[in-house]
Design a protein around this motif. Structure first.
Motif, PDB file in Angstrom:
ATOM      1  N   PHE A 110       0.838  -1.201   0.000  1.00 42.87           N
ATOM      2  CA  PHE A 110       0.000   0.000   0.000  1.00 42.87           C
ATOM      3  C   PHE A 110       0.881   1.263   0.000  1.00 42.87           C
ATOM      4  CE2 PHE A 110      -2.237   3.358   2.319  1.00 42.87           C
ATOM      5  CZ  PHE A 110      -3.393   3.455   1.556  1.00 42.87           C
ATOM      6  N   ASN A 111       1.838   1.311   0.945  1.00 43.45           N
ATOM      7  CA  ASN A 111       2.693   2.500   1.029  1.00 43.45           C
ATOM      8  C   ASN A 111       3.528   2.691  -0.236  1.00 43.45           C
ATOM      9  OD1 ASN A 111       1.769   3.174   3.530  1.00 43.45           O
ATOM     10  ND2 ASN A 111       3.484   2.265   4.656  1.00 43.45           N
ATOM     11  N   GLU A 112       4.036   1.590  -0.764  1.00 43.36           N
ATOM     12  CA  GLU A 112       4.863   1.691  -1.986  1.00 43.36           C
ATOM     13  C   GLU A 112       4.047   2.177  -3.182  1.00 43.36           C
ATOM     14  OE1 GLU A 112       7.940  -1.954  -0.805  1.00 43.36           O
ATOM     15  OE2 GLU A 112       6.195  -2.350  -2.046  1.00 43.36           O
ATOM     16  N   THR A 113       2.779   1.770  -3.221  1.00 42.06           N
ATOM     17  CA  THR A 113       1.910   2.205  -4.328  1.00 42.06           C
ATOM     18  C   THR A 113       1.696   3.719  -4.276  1.00 42.06           C
ATOM     19  OG1 THR A 113       0.765   0.090  -4.255  1.00 42.06           O
ATOM     20  CG2 THR A 113      -0.371   1.858  -5.399  1.00 42.06           C
ATOM     21  N   ILE A 114       1.401   4.205  -3.062  1.00 37.61           N
ATOM     22  CA  ILE A 114       1.155   5.655  -2.901  1.00 37.61           C
ATOM     23  C   ILE A 114       2.446   6.426  -3.222  1.00 37.61           C
ATOM     24  CG2 ILE A 114       0.392   7.487  -1.287  1.00 37.61           C
ATOM     25  CD1 ILE A 114      -1.718   5.238  -1.969  1.00 37.61           C
ATOM     26  N   GLU A 115       3.545   5.868  -2.773  1.00 38.60           N
ATOM     27  CA  GLU A 115       4.842   6.511  -3.026  1.00 38.60           C
ATOM     28  C   GLU A 115       5.117   6.590  -4.532  1.00 38.60           C
ATOM     29  OE1 GLU A 115       9.235   5.322  -1.653  1.00 38.60           O
ATOM     30  OE2 GLU A 115       7.668   4.870  -0.191  1.00 38.60           O
ATOM     31  N   PHE A 116       4.874   5.473  -5.238  1.00 37.17           N
ATOM     32  CA  PHE A 116       5.099   5.464  -6.688  1.00 37.17           C
ATOM     33  C   PHE A 116       4.227   6.522  -7.357  1.00 37.17           C
ATOM     34  CE2 PHE A 116       4.464   4.303 -11.061  1.00 37.17           C
ATOM     35  CZ  PHE A 116       5.669   3.755 -11.476  1.00 37.17           C
ATOM     36  N   ALA A 117       2.948   6.555  -6.932  1.00 40.86           N
ATOM     37  CA  ALA A 117       1.999   7.476  -7.558  1.00 40.86           C
ATOM     38  C   ALA A 117       2.376   8.937  -7.289  1.00 40.86           C
ATOM     39  CB  ALA A 117       0.589   7.190  -7.039  1.00 40.86           C
ATOM     40  N   THR A 118       2.754   9.233  -6.055  1.00 33.50           N
ATOM     41  CA  THR A 118       3.059  10.642  -5.752  1.00 33.50           C
ATOM     42  C   THR A 118       4.412  11.053  -6.353  1.00 33.50           C
ATOM     43  OG1 THR A 118       3.671   9.845  -3.563  1.00 33.50           O
ATOM     44  CG2 THR A 118       1.628  11.018  -3.701  1.00 33.50           C
ATOM     45  N   ASN A 124       5.720   9.970  -9.035  1.00 31.94           N
ATOM     46  CA  ASN A 124       5.669  10.043 -10.503  1.00 31.94           C
ATOM     47  C   ASN A 124       4.446  10.791 -11.020  1.00 31.94           C
ATOM     48  OD1 ASN A 124       8.047   8.365 -11.336  1.00 31.94           O
ATOM     49  ND2 ASN A 124       6.985   6.887 -10.028  1.00 31.94           N
ATOM     50  N   TYR A 125       3.707  11.444 -10.099  1.00 30.42           N
ATOM     51  CA  TYR A 125       2.450  12.108 -10.471  1.00 30.42           C
ATOM     52  C   TYR A 125       2.632  13.069 -11.661  1.00 30.42           C
ATOM     53  CZ  TYR A 125      -1.618  15.159 -10.253  1.00 30.42           C
ATOM     54  OH  TYR A 125      -2.735  15.889 -10.594  1.00 30.42           O
ATOM     55  N   ASP A 126       3.556  14.014 -11.513  1.00 39.17           N
ATOM     56  CA  ASP A 126       3.717  15.030 -12.562  1.00 39.17           C
ATOM     57  C   ASP A 126       4.104  14.398 -13.892  1.00 39.17           C
ATOM     58  OD1 ASP A 126       3.118  17.061 -10.863  1.00 39.17           O
ATOM     59  OD2 ASP A 126       5.202  17.413 -10.260  1.00 39.17           O
ATOM     60  N   ARG A 127       5.044  13.439 -13.826  1.00 43.79           N
ATOM     61  CA  ARG A 127       5.539  12.840 -15.071  1.00 43.79           C
ATOM     62  C   ARG A 127       4.460  11.998 -15.753  1.00 43.79           C
ATOM     63  NH1 ARG A 127      11.400  10.387 -13.987  1.00 43.79           N
ATOM     64  NH2 ARG A 127      10.370   9.231 -12.322  1.00 43.79           N
ATOM     65  N   LEU A 128       3.671  11.265 -14.944  1.00 44.66           N
ATOM     66  CA  LEU A 128       2.613  10.432 -15.527  1.00 44.66           C
ATOM     67  C   LEU A 128       1.532  11.297 -16.184  1.00 44.66           C
ATOM     68  CD1 LEU A 128       2.198   7.693 -12.768  1.00 44.66           C
ATOM     69  CD2 LEU A 128       2.613   7.240 -15.191  1.00 44.66           C
ATOM     70  N   VAL A 129       1.132  12.359 -15.470  1.00 44.87           N
ATOM     71  CA  VAL A 129       0.081  13.225 -16.003  1.00 44.87           C
ATOM     72  C   VAL A 129       0.579  13.921 -17.278  1.00 44.87           C
ATOM     73  CG1 VAL A 129      -1.334  15.284 -15.536  1.00 44.87           C
ATOM     74  CG2 VAL A 129      -1.049  13.544 -13.762  1.00 44.87           C
ATOM     75  N   GLU A 130       1.822  14.372 -17.250  1.00 46.44           N
ATOM     76  CA  GLU A 130       2.383  15.042 -18.429  1.00 46.44           C
ATOM     77  C   GLU A 130       2.481  14.079 -19.618  1.00 46.44           C
ATOM     78  OE1 GLU A 130       6.163  16.975 -17.736  1.00 46.44           O
ATOM     79  OE2 GLU A 130       6.425  17.259 -19.897  1.00 46.44           O
ATOM     80  N   LEU A 131       2.909  12.851 -19.328  1.00 47.98           N
ATOM     81  CA  LEU A 131       3.036  11.843 -20.387  1.00 47.98           C
ATOM     82  C   LEU A 131       1.687  11.571 -21.050  1.00 47.98           C
ATOM     83  CD1 LEU A 131       4.924   9.711 -21.742  1.00 47.98           C
ATOM     84  CD2 LEU A 131       4.235   8.127 -19.929  1.00 47.98           C
ATOM     85  N   GLN A 187      -8.157   9.145  -5.920  1.00 47.20           N
ATOM     86  CA  GLN A 187      -8.165  10.519  -5.368  1.00 47.20           C
ATOM     87  C   GLN A 187      -6.963  11.310  -5.884  1.00 47.20           C
ATOM     88  OE1 GLN A 187     -10.589  11.970  -3.322  1.00 47.20           O
ATOM     89  NE2 GLN A 187     -11.652  10.141  -4.005  1.00 47.20           N
ATOM     90  N   ILE A 188      -5.807  10.681  -5.856  1.00 41.39           N
ATOM     91  CA  ILE A 188      -4.577  11.361  -6.306  1.00 41.39           C
ATOM     92  C   ILE A 188      -4.706  11.798  -7.769  1.00 41.39           C
ATOM     93  CG2 ILE A 188      -2.107  10.973  -6.842  1.00 41.39           C
ATOM     94  CD1 ILE A 188      -1.989   9.181  -4.305  1.00 41.39           C
ATOM     95  N   PHE A 189      -5.255  10.910  -8.616  1.00 39.36           N
ATOM     96  CA  PHE A 189      -5.297  11.208 -10.052  1.00 39.36           C
ATOM     97  C   PHE A 189      -6.652  11.776 -10.518  1.00 39.36           C
ATOM     98  CE2 PHE A 189      -1.696   8.257  -9.831  1.00 39.36           C
ATOM     99  CZ  PHE A 189      -0.752   8.986 -10.536  1.00 39.36           C
ATOM    100  N   ILE A 194      -5.280  10.224 -16.180  1.00 38.68           N
ATOM    101  CA  ILE A 194      -4.910   8.875 -15.728  1.00 38.68           C
ATOM    102  C   ILE A 194      -6.140   8.188 -15.116  1.00 38.68           C
ATOM    103  CG2 ILE A 194      -3.397   7.541 -14.162  1.00 38.68           C
ATOM    104  CD1 ILE A 194      -1.701   9.081 -16.133  1.00 38.68           C
ATOM    105  N   SER A 195      -6.398   6.951 -15.533  1.00 40.80           N
ATOM    106  CA  SER A 195      -7.526   6.203 -14.959  1.00 40.80           C
ATOM    107  C   SER A 195      -7.021   5.093 -14.050  1.00 40.80           C
ATOM    108  CB  SER A 195      -8.362   5.567 -16.070  1.00 40.80           C
ATOM    109  OG  SER A 195      -8.878   6.558 -16.900  1.00 40.80           O
ATOM    110  N   ILE A 196      -7.899   4.677 -13.133  1.00 42.07           N
ATOM    111  CA  ILE A 196      -7.508   3.640 -12.167  1.00 42.07           C
ATOM    112  C   ILE A 196      -8.395   2.407 -12.378  1.00 42.07           C
ATOM    113  CG2 ILE A 196      -7.132   3.106  -9.718  1.00 42.07           C
ATOM    114  CD1 ILE A 196      -5.422   5.493 -10.856  1.00 42.07           C
ATOM    115  N   GLY A 197      -7.731   1.254 -12.429  1.00 42.39           N
ATOM    116  CA  GLY A 197      -8.460   0.007 -12.646  1.00 42.39           C
ATOM    117  C   GLY A 197      -8.190  -0.992 -11.531  1.00 42.39           C
ATOM    118  N   ALA A 198      -9.045  -2.033 -11.483  1.00 41.89           N
ATOM    119  CA  ALA A 198      -8.870  -3.105 -10.497  1.00 41.89           C
ATOM    120  C   ALA A 198      -8.294  -4.334 -11.195  1.00 41.89           C
ATOM    121  CB  ALA A 198     -10.227  -3.448  -9.884  1.00 41.89           C
TER     122      ALA A 198
END
Ligand code: PGA
Length: 253
Positions: free
Chosen positions: A17-25, A27-34, A56-58, A63-67
């Motif tokens: 869980f923590n690693e996922t949030i860390e990855f998302a935050t 890389n947030y700017d780079r992912l959204v820009e990409l 919530q972050i995205f 960027i879309s979120i899937g299960a």
């Protein structure tokens, strides 16, 4: 104009869980820009517990979120399951079903995948249905027969359901099991045969649905350009490489 591909990043259970949030935050700017600059559709599929915070972050980004899975039931006494309605309520827009790892771990069969697909569509979630043959089946040239029988309950169920909302565009992901996590990708002739057959088969059996066809299995910055040569492929299901922003960037670009 460049083709608008779907890039579905299946993070499996690789990040906590923590690693996922860390990855998302991180890389947030780079992912959204990409996603914004390339106009390609990027979907992140974390473990279930991370869907809500990631959505919530995205929020309000491309960027879309899937299960990675969902229950085949809609509600009730099903310990350990996650309902499609809950996925919708926490901001999930896509859901992978029938992945070979889920099938193996939870004895998920093709009939139950068809049920999941129908419920997801009812809850406005785009299903990403995985199909694919084993190495043995591939070697004995049984691939098309295997795919046909995996798809049969699904096409049957969708044919009786007349209200697939066109914007949902269900995805069929061809993922040869022998290619997942191995570094082996099918050659162009094999992919051409499969995707030509798939296009004709679904066109014949579920002609009213606007499908997207994806490929998954050892997608990386090296293999992607060859696979993109198959014009019938609309997107990619990315496993290992989707855990590294630099690889995601190269794959998407
Ligand atoms: P891989 O996984 O890209 O690591 O081969 C693909 C998948 O399992 O969807």
């Amino acid at each position: 104009m460049n083709k608008r591909y779907l890039f579905v990043n299946n993070w499996k259970m690789n990040l906590s869980f923590n690693e996922t949030i860390e990855f998302a935050t991180n890389n947030y700017d780079r992912l959204v820009e990409l996603a914004t600059k390339t106009e390609q559709k990027i979907i992140l599929c974390p473990s279930t517990e991370s869907i809500y915070p990631l959505a919530q972050i995205f929020k309000e980004t491309p960027i879309s979120i899937g299960a990675q899975t969902v229950s085949r039931h809609t509600h009730g006494a099903f310990t350990g399951q996650v309902a499609p309605q809950s996925l919708q309520e926490i901001g999930c827009t896509h859901c992978i079903i029938g992945h070979s790892e889920t099938k193996k771990e939870f004895t998920e069969n093709d009939k139950c995948i068809a049920q999941k697909c129908v419920h997801l569509l009812d809850y406005d979630i785009t299903p990403i249905i995985c199909i694919g043959e084993t190495e043995q089946e591939n070697k004995s040239e049984k691939t098309l027969g295997v795919l046909e029988s995996q798809l049969a309950p699904l096409l049957n169920a969708l044919n009786t359901k007349t209200t697939v909302r066109p914007y949902l565009e269900p995805c069929i992901a061809y993922e040869p099991i022998w290619s997942i996590g191995t570094g082996n990708t099918p050659n162009i002739a094999h992919l051409d045969t499969i995707f030509t057959w798939l296009t004709e088969h679904i066109g014949k059996h579920a002609p009213n649905i606007s499908w997207k066809l994806l490929y998954g299995g050892s997608i990386n910055p090296e293999s992607i350009s060859l696979i993109k040569k198959i014009s019938k492929i609309d997107g990619f299901l990315v496993g290992g490489a989707g855990l590294d922003f630099q690889k995601i960037e190269k794959i998407v670009k």
